[in-house]
Design an enzyme around this catalytic site. Structure first.
Site, PDB file in Angstrom:
ATOM      1  N   GLY A   1       0.795  -1.223   0.000  1.00 15.48           N
ATOM      2  CA  GLY A   1       0.000   0.000   0.000  1.00 15.48           C
ATOM      3  C   GLY A   1       0.827   1.273   0.000  1.00 15.48           C
ATOM      4  O   GLY A   1       0.631   2.155  -0.842  1.00 15.48           O
TER       5      GLY A   1
ATOM      6  N   PHE B   1     -14.534   0.827  15.614  1.00 14.94           N
ATOM      7  CA  PHE B   1     -13.343   0.024  15.867  1.00 14.94           C
ATOM      8  C   PHE B   1     -12.857   0.354  17.278  1.00 14.94           C
ATOM      9  O   PHE B   1     -13.315   1.323  17.883  1.00 14.94           O
ATOM     10  CB  PHE B   1     -12.255   0.381  14.837  1.00 14.94           C
TER      11      PHE B   1
ATOM     12  N   GLN C   1       2.573  -5.316  18.095  1.00 11.95           N
ATOM     13  CA  GLN C   1       1.161  -5.476  18.427  1.00 11.95           C
ATOM     14  C   GLN C   1       0.721  -6.928  18.274  1.00 11.95           C
ATOM     15  O   GLN C   1       0.965  -7.546  17.236  1.00 11.95           O
ATOM     16  CB  GLN C   1       0.298  -4.616  17.503  1.00 11.95           C
TER      17      GLN C   1
ATOM     18  N   HIS D   1      -2.490  -8.969  17.907  1.00 13.86           N
ATOM     19  CA  HIS D   1      -3.904  -8.764  17.603  1.00 13.86           C
ATOM     20  C   HIS D   1      -4.722  -9.742  18.437  1.00 13.86           C
ATOM     21  O   HIS D   1      -4.394 -10.921  18.490  1.00 13.86           O
ATOM     22  CB  HIS D   1      -4.162  -9.006  16.105  1.00 13.86           C
TER      23      HIS D   1
ATOM     24  N   LEU E   1      -5.864 -13.869  10.576  1.00 13.95           N
ATOM     25  CA  LEU E   1      -6.511 -12.724  11.222  1.00 13.95           C
ATOM     26  C   LEU E   1      -8.029 -12.777  11.115  1.00 13.95           C
ATOM     27  O   LEU E   1      -8.588 -13.118  10.089  1.00 13.95           O
ATOM     28  CB  LEU E   1      -6.013 -11.429  10.565  1.00 13.95           C
TER      29      LEU E   1
ATOM     30  N   GLU F   1     -10.962  -6.875  13.730  1.00 10.40           N
ATOM     31  CA  GLU F   1     -11.558  -6.184  14.864  1.00 10.40           C
ATOM     32  C   GLU F   1     -12.965  -5.707  14.506  1.00 10.40           C
ATOM     33  O   GLU F   1     -13.804  -5.493  15.373  1.00 10.40           O
ATOM     34  CB  GLU F   1     -10.664  -4.980  15.193  1.00 10.40           C
TER      35      GLU F   1
ATOM     36  N   ARG G   1      -6.143  -2.551  21.419  1.00  4.74           N
ATOM     37  CA  ARG G   1      -5.776  -3.937  21.129  1.00  4.74           C
ATOM     38  C   ARG G   1      -4.859  -4.517  22.197  1.00  4.74           C
ATOM     39  O   ARG G   1      -4.959  -5.689  22.554  1.00  4.74           O
ATOM     40  CB  ARG G   1      -5.087  -4.020  19.766  1.00  4.74           C
TER      41      ARG G   1
ATOM     42  N   HIS H   1       0.915  -9.242  15.090  1.00  4.51           N
ATOM     43  CA  HIS H   1       0.174  -8.647  13.987  1.00  4.51           C
ATOM     44  C   HIS H   1       0.883  -7.472  13.336  1.00  4.51           C
ATOM     45  O   HIS H   1       0.850  -7.314  12.121  1.00  4.51           O
ATOM     46  CB  HIS H   1      -1.183  -8.183  14.525  1.00  4.51           C
TER      47      HIS H   1
ATOM     48  N   ARG I   1      -0.850   0.546  18.158  1.00 10.05           N
ATOM     49  CA  ARG I   1      -1.590   1.090  17.025  1.00 10.05           C
ATOM     50  C   ARG I   1      -3.078   0.831  17.187  1.00 10.05           C
ATOM     51  O   ARG I   1      -3.487  -0.230  17.642  1.00 10.05           O
ATOM     52  CB  ARG I   1      -1.098   0.432  15.729  1.00 10.05           C
TER      53      ARG I   1
END
Lengths: 234, 590, 122
Positions: free
Chosen positions: B18, B121, B243, B245, B255, B258, B289, B356, B401
C-alpha cells in the site's frame, strides 16, 4: 504415508519436465496442500512454488491440484487426495518458469488490456462520489478477484488464444468497471470488447466458475457484458 | 568485482504494498522516472490481507465527526509516545487521501445516503474520549485492504509506473558521504544481480511479523527493509513495540478483523462470560488492542481458556444473524470455515492473541525522510533515504496502534513521501556516485551466501528464531527471561550468517530468497530483543511483569537501537501540534 | 480490440448473433420436419413433393440452408483459430489456416448452390 507427485522442471538442469514422487507423513492431520509443499521444501530446497498470505487472499499459490486448479493454501488434503495420492502441477496453459511457477505475463497483459481502473473525467467533488447501496451491490462478486489465474488457466479458449481472448478473470474485471456507477467510459470500454475474440471466445463451459477459489462467477459477468453489447448495438 | 549492470531511476521504491504503491503513484503522476522493486507481484503484498478498514474522520457515520477526535484517540492509543505532529498530519490530511482513493475507484461499502460506510473500531471515541464510541473506520466489507491494494495497483497501471516485479532488494548502496544511492537487487526469475541507482530510495518494505512463531502476517513479512537498514548501520526506533492482535484464529494464526467486534461480536471465556466487561467497563471489547490481548492472556493463564487445553477464548458472532454476517463480514465467514472449521453463523470462532504489527521501524519525519540521531542527540536526515508504511516509524502508532490506522498511515505517508520527493527532485538532488567499493560492500552478504558450503537449513533456523521470540518476547515480558532470550539469539547469529544454500541455481531460486529473508528476520528479532529488555517499564504493547507501571519520567520517549554497537538510545517524542496545544500524557483507561 | 478479417461478421457481436439466430432457425426447421413426419404416418412421395415445392417451404428450407452455412462458417472459423495458430504450430499456421478456411468457404458455397438447385428443381 501419502504419495505426493509433483511436477518438476528446472531450466538450468532438466531438458524436459518430469513428475517426482515424494512420501509424506501427514500424521493423520487434514492440513492444507501448501503446508505439504512447505514441509517438502525443507527436505528438498530446490522445490519451487509461489506463496504469500497463506489464507487465500493474495492469489500467489494457484496450482493444479489433483487435476483441479485451486489455491494450495486453502485446499485441505481431504479435498485433494484421491486414493492416497496427491498430484500437484503448475497451472496449465501458460509457460512454466520452474517447477510450479508459471510465467503469468500473458494473463496480466489481458488484465491490463481492459483498462482496469476507474475512468471518470468529470470534476471530482470535495468528498467522495456518492453511490447508492444498490449501485454498490452490483460490484459484489466482481471486485473480490485476487488475480490468481485459476479461472483463466482452466479455460480452453484461453489456452488456445491467451493473446487474443481476455479470459474469465480479465472479463470479470472488465464488467467490474462497466458495472460501476462511478465510471463514465462504458461506451469506449464496450467498443474495445466488440471483436470476435476478446469476449466472444467464451463458449460458456463454466470451468472458470467451477474452479474460482473465491466463489466468483465470470461466466455470468461475461453474459452481462454480452447483454450490454447487444443493448448498445440495437 | 562489481561488474554488474546498473539501472538508473529518479526514484526507486522498495516494496509494492500500500505505502509503496501510493508513493509510486504520486511520483509516476509527476512524470519522474520511478521504479517499484517488489519481491511479489504487487497485489500479493500483505496489505491485501487487511480486513476491517481504514480509520479516518470523513464525517459520514457522524456528520459532526472531527479529525481532532481521531487525533486524540490515536495519541492516547499510542500510550503517548506517538509523535503528535505526525499524528496531527495524518488525521488532518486523512480525509483528502481517502477521497482520492474513492475517486480512483476503491469500492467502499456505502451508507443509505450513498456515502462511505464507517464502522466502530477499538479505541475510537467522540469529543476527546467524552462522547462515547465513534464509528470512524471506512470499510469495503471486510476486504478493505484487498480493495485498497488493487485500486492502487490499478492507479499505477493507469500512470504507467515501472514495476520490477519479483525482484528482491538485497542491500543498500551507500556512497562515501553515508548517503543512500540505491540498492543492489536480484531478479528472482533470472538470478541476475543489478545495481538500481536512484536519487531517492524509499523503503516501503512492510513489517516483520514472521519473527514470531504465531503471526497473522504473510510468509513474505520478513522485515527486509529493517534488515537492510540495520546492516547499513542505520538505527531503528521503538522496535520493541509489537502489536498482538486479539483475534488470530487459534492454531492457524489467520486474522479475524476487529470489525467483528465493531459490528457487535464479543469475546467469551470457557464459562461463557463476556470477560472484557471486567477489564474495560466502558469500551469493553472495543478497548485498545493491547488491553484486549492482555486480558485474553490473563483469562487463559487463570484457567478460564476454552478448548481441551484451555489455550484460547471464543469470539461470538452468531447473535448478529446470518444476513448481517453475509453483508458485513463475508470474508470472515470464509476464513473461519476454512481455518477454524467453525461456522460463525452457528458457533463461536476460537481465537488467541497473535503477532500482527510492528509499531517501530526506520525513524522518519512527516516527509518520509529517514533519520538518525547524532552524538548530541539531534535528529539528522539520511540523504537519499526515505521510508513509509509499516517499515517506517514516523511515528503515528507509538506503543500501540489503533485498528484501521495502519491503512491510513500507509496511504497518508506514502503520499507525503511521494510529494516531498517530487519537490526535492524538482529542486535538484545532488548525490555523489557510489564507487565500485560501495557497490561491492552491498554485494558482500549475497556473495557470502552464494559461496556458502555446509551450514544449516534455513527453515530449521527460522523455526528456532521464531520460537525464541514467541517464548521470550511475547505479550508479557520479564527481564530475566528476555536476557536468556538475548543470549540464545546471540548464539543463533553465526549459525544464521552461515545458513546453508541448498540450491545454487539462478532461475526462480526461492531458497536463496528465503535465506536472505531469514537474515533480515534475525536483524529485526535481535533489535527487538535488546530494545525490549532495555525499556524498563510497561507501555502500550510492551508489557513487563517486572516493571508493570508506565514510567513517564524515564521512558516517555522513543527507543533508538543503533546496530553498530547494539546500543539502545532515546529520542524525544514530538509534542509540537500546529493547530492546538499538545495532549499531555494521562492515565490510559478504556 | 482484436481485429480479424476472416470472421464472418467481422465483429464479435454480429458473429455471435448470427450463430444464435441461425441456431434458432435450424431448431425450428428440425422441429417442423420431425413434427410433420410424426403427424403424417403414411407419408407418400406426392405429399412430400407437394410440401417441398410450395413457396413458403422452399423459403424455409433455403433460410435453413443459409443458416447452416453461416453457422458452419462461424463455427469452423472458431475451431481453426483455436488450433491452427502460430502459437501452437508455428509460422506456417497462418497460410495453412487460410487454405483450410478458403476450402471450407468453397465447400459451403458449393453446398448452398447445390441446395438451391435441388430446391427449385423439385
Amino acid at each position: 504415508m501419502l504419495n505426493v507427485s509433483i511436477y518438476r522442471y528446472n531450466p538450468e538442469v532438466d531438458s524436459e519436465p518430469y513428475m517426482q514422487d515424494f512420501e509424506f507423513d501427514t500424521q493423520g492431520k487434514d492440513i492444507m496442500v501448501l503446508d505439504v509443499l512447505e514441509k517438502l521444501k525443507i527436505e528438498d530446497p530446490t522445490l519451487v512454488f509461489r506463496r504469500s498470505c497463506r489464507e487465500g487472499v493474495c492469489g500467489s499459490d494457484g496450482m493444479n491440484i489433483s487435476g483441479k486448479n485451486g489455491l494450495a493454501c486453502v485446499t485441505p488434503l481431504s479435498d485433494a487426495v484421491k486414493k492416497n495420492k496427491l498430484v500437484i502441477r503448475p497451472l496449465p496453459g501458460l509457460p512454466v518458469i520452474r517447477d510450479l511457477v508459471i510465467d503469468m505475463s500473458q494473463f496480466y497483459a489481458q488484465y491490463e488490456k481492459i483498462q482496469p481502473y476507474m475512468i471518470n473525467n468529470t470534476p471530482a467533488p470535495a468528498i467522495e462520489r456518492l453511490q447508492s447501496q444498490e449501485e454498490r451491490a452490483k460490484l459484489d462478486g466482481l471486485y473480490e478477484c485476487i488475480l490468481c489465474a485459476c479461472c483463466s488457466t482452466a479455460c480452453p479458449s484461453f489456452w488456445w488464444n491467451p493473446d487474443k481472448f481476455i479470459g474469465p478473470s480479465g472479463l470479470l474485471q472488465a464488467y467490474r468497471f462497466l458495472a460501476d456507477s462511478r465510471d463514465t467510459a462504458t461506451e469506449a470500454r464496450l467498443a474495445n470488447l466488440d471483436d470476435p475474440f476478446s469476449v466472444f471466445r467464451c463458449h460458456g463451459i463454466m470451468n472458470c466458475v467451477q474452479v474460482c477459489p473465491k466463489g466468483l462467477n465470470p461466466t455470468k459477468a461475461i453474459g452481462h457484458i454480452r447483454d450490454m453489447l447487444i443493448r448498445t448495438a440495437t | 568485482m562489481a561488474n554488474i549492470r546498473t539501472m538508473t531511476f529518479d526514484a526507486v521504491i522498495v516494496g509494492g504494498g500500500g505505502s509503496g504503491m501510493r508513493a509510486a503513484l504520486q511520483l509516476a503522476q509527476s512524470g519522474y522516472k520511478t521504479a517499484v522493486i517488489t519481491k511479489v507481484f504487487p497485489t500479493r503484498s500483505h496489505t491485501v490481507s487487511a480486513q476491517g478498514g481504514i480509520t479516518c474522520a470523513i464525517a459520514s457515520d457522524d456528520p459532526n465527526d472531527q479529525w481532532q477526535w481521531h487525533m486524540y484517540d490515536t495519541i492516547k492509543g499510542a500510550d503517548f509516545i506517538g509523535d503528535q505532529e505526525a499524528i496531527e498530519y495524518m488525521c488532518q490530511t486523512g480525509p483528502e487521501a481517502i477521497f482520492e482513493l474513492e475517486h480512483m475507484g476503491l469500492p467502499f461499502s456505502r451508507t443509505e445516503e450513498g456515502r462511505i460506510y464507517q464502522r466502530p473500531f477499538g479505541g475510537q471515541s467522540k469529543d476527546f474520549g467524552k462522547g462515547g464510541q465513534a464509528a470512524r473506520t471506512c470499510a469495503a466489507a471486510d476486504r478493505t485492504g484487498h480493495a485498497l491494494l488493487h485500486t492502487l495497483y490499478q492507479g499505477n497501471l493507469k500512470n504507467e509506473t515501472t514495476f520490477l516485479n519479483e525482484w528482491f532488494a538485497v542491500d543498500i548502496v551507500k556512497n562515501s558521504d553515508n548517503a543512500v544511492v540505491g540498492v543492489v537487487a536480484l531478479n528472482i526469475e533470472t538470478g541476475e544481480t543489478v545495481y538500481v541507482k536512484s536519487k531517492a530510495t524509499v523503503f516501503a518494505t512492510g513489517g516483520a511479523g514472521r519473527i514470531y512463531a504465531s503471526t497473522t502476517n504473510a510468509h513474505i513479512c520478513t522485515g527486509d527493509g529493517i534488515g537492510m537498514a540495520l546492516r547499513a548501520g542505520f538505527p531503528v526506533q521503538d522496535i520493541e513495540m509489537w502489536q498482538f492482535h486479539p483475534t488470530g484464529i487459534h492454531g492457524a494464526g489467520t486474522l479475524v478483523t476487529e470489525g467483528c467486534r465493531g459490528e457487535g461480536g464479543y469475546l467469551v471465556n470457557k464459562d461463557g462470560e463476556r470477560f472484557m466487561e471486567r477489564y474495560a467497563p466502558n469500551a469493553k471489547d472495543l478497548a485498545g488492542r493491547d488491553v484486549v490481548a492482555r486480558s485474553m492472556v490473563l483469562e487463559i493463564l487463570e484457567g478460564r481458556g476454552c478448548g481441551p487445553d484451555g489455550d484460547h477464548v471464543y469470539l461470538k458472532l452468531d447473535h448478529l444473524g446470518e444476513e448481517t454476517l453475509n453483508a458485513k463480514l463475508p470474508g470472515i465467514l470464509e476464513l473461519s470455515r476454512t481455518f477454524a472449521h467453525a461456522d460463525p453463523v452457528k458457533e463461536p470462532i476460537p481465537v488467541v492473541p497473535t503477532c500482527h504489527y510492528m509499531m517501530g521501524g526506520i525513524p522518519t519525519n512527516v516527509n518520509g525522510q529517514a533519520l538518525t540521531v547524532d552524538a548530541e542527540g539531534n535528529d539528522e536526515v539520511i540523504e537519499g533515504f526515505y521510508a513509509c508504511g509499516e517499515a517506517a516509524c514516523v511515528s503515528v502508532h507509538g506503543a500501540n496502534r489503533l485498528g484501521g490506522n495502519s491503512l491510513l498511515d500507509l496511504v497518508v505517508f506514502g503520499r507525503a513521501s511521494g510529494m516531498f520527493i517530487e519537490q526535492q527532485l524538482r529542486e535538484g538532488i545532488e548525490l555523489k556516485d557510489a564507487s565500485e567499493a560501495d557497490i561491492e560492500a552491498a554485494m558482500a552478504g549475497l556473495n557470502h551466501l552464494n559461496d556458502s558450503t555446509g551450514g544449516e537449513n534455513a527453515s530449521v533456523l527460522r523455526a528456532e528464531l521464531q520460537t525464541i521470540m514467541q517464548n521470550y518476547f511475547g505479550v508479557f515480558r520479564r527481564g530475566d527471561f528476555m536476557q536468556e532470550g538475548i543470549t540464545k539469539l546471540a548464539a543463533l547469529r553465526p549459525r544464521i550468517k552461515n545458513v546453508a544454500l541448498g540450491d545454487k541455481s539462478n532461475a526462480f531460486n526461492t531458497s536463496r530468497i528465503e535465506a536472505l529473508e531469514l537474515q533480515n528476520l534475525f536483524e529485526v528479532a535481535e533489535a527487538t530483543a535488546i530494545t525490549a529488555e532495555a525499556r524498563t517499564e510497561s507501555r502500550g504493547a510492551h508489557a513487563r511483569e517486572d516493571f508493570q507501571e508506565r514510567d513517564d519520567v524515564n521512558w516517555l520517549c522513543h527507543s533508538v537501537f543503533f546496530p553498530s554497537d547494539k546500543r539502545v538510545g532515546k529520542r524525544g517524542v514530538n509534542f509540537n501540534l500546529k493547530t492546538r496545544e499538545a495532549f499531555e500524557p494521562q492515565i490510559r483507561t478504556y | 480490440m482484436v481485429t480479424n478479417v476472416t470472421s464472418l461478421g467481422r465483429s464479435g457481436l454480429s458473429d455471435w448473433l448470427i450463430a444464435r439466430v441461425s441456431a434458432y432457425v435450424m431448431t425450428a426447421y428440425l422441429i417442423f420436419i420431425v413434427g410433420y413426419l410424426m403427424l403424417t404416418p403414411d407419408l407418400n412421395y406426392t405429399q412430400w413433393a407437394a410440401l417441398n415445392s410450395s413457396l413458403p417451404m422452399r423459403m424455409f428450407s433455403l433460410l435453413t440452408i443459409l443458416s447452416i452455412a453461416a453457422h458452419a462458417w462461424i463455427g469452423m472459423w472458431c475451431v481453426l483459430t483455436d488450433y491452427i495458430t502460430v502459437r501452437l504450430i508455428g509460422p506456417k499456421a497462418t497460410a495453412l489456416r487460410i487454405i483450410f478456411q478458403l476450402g471450407m468457404i468453397a465447400i459451403t458455397l458449393l453446398y448452398v448452390i447445390w441446395a438451391i438447385d435441388i430446391l427449385w428443381g423439385i
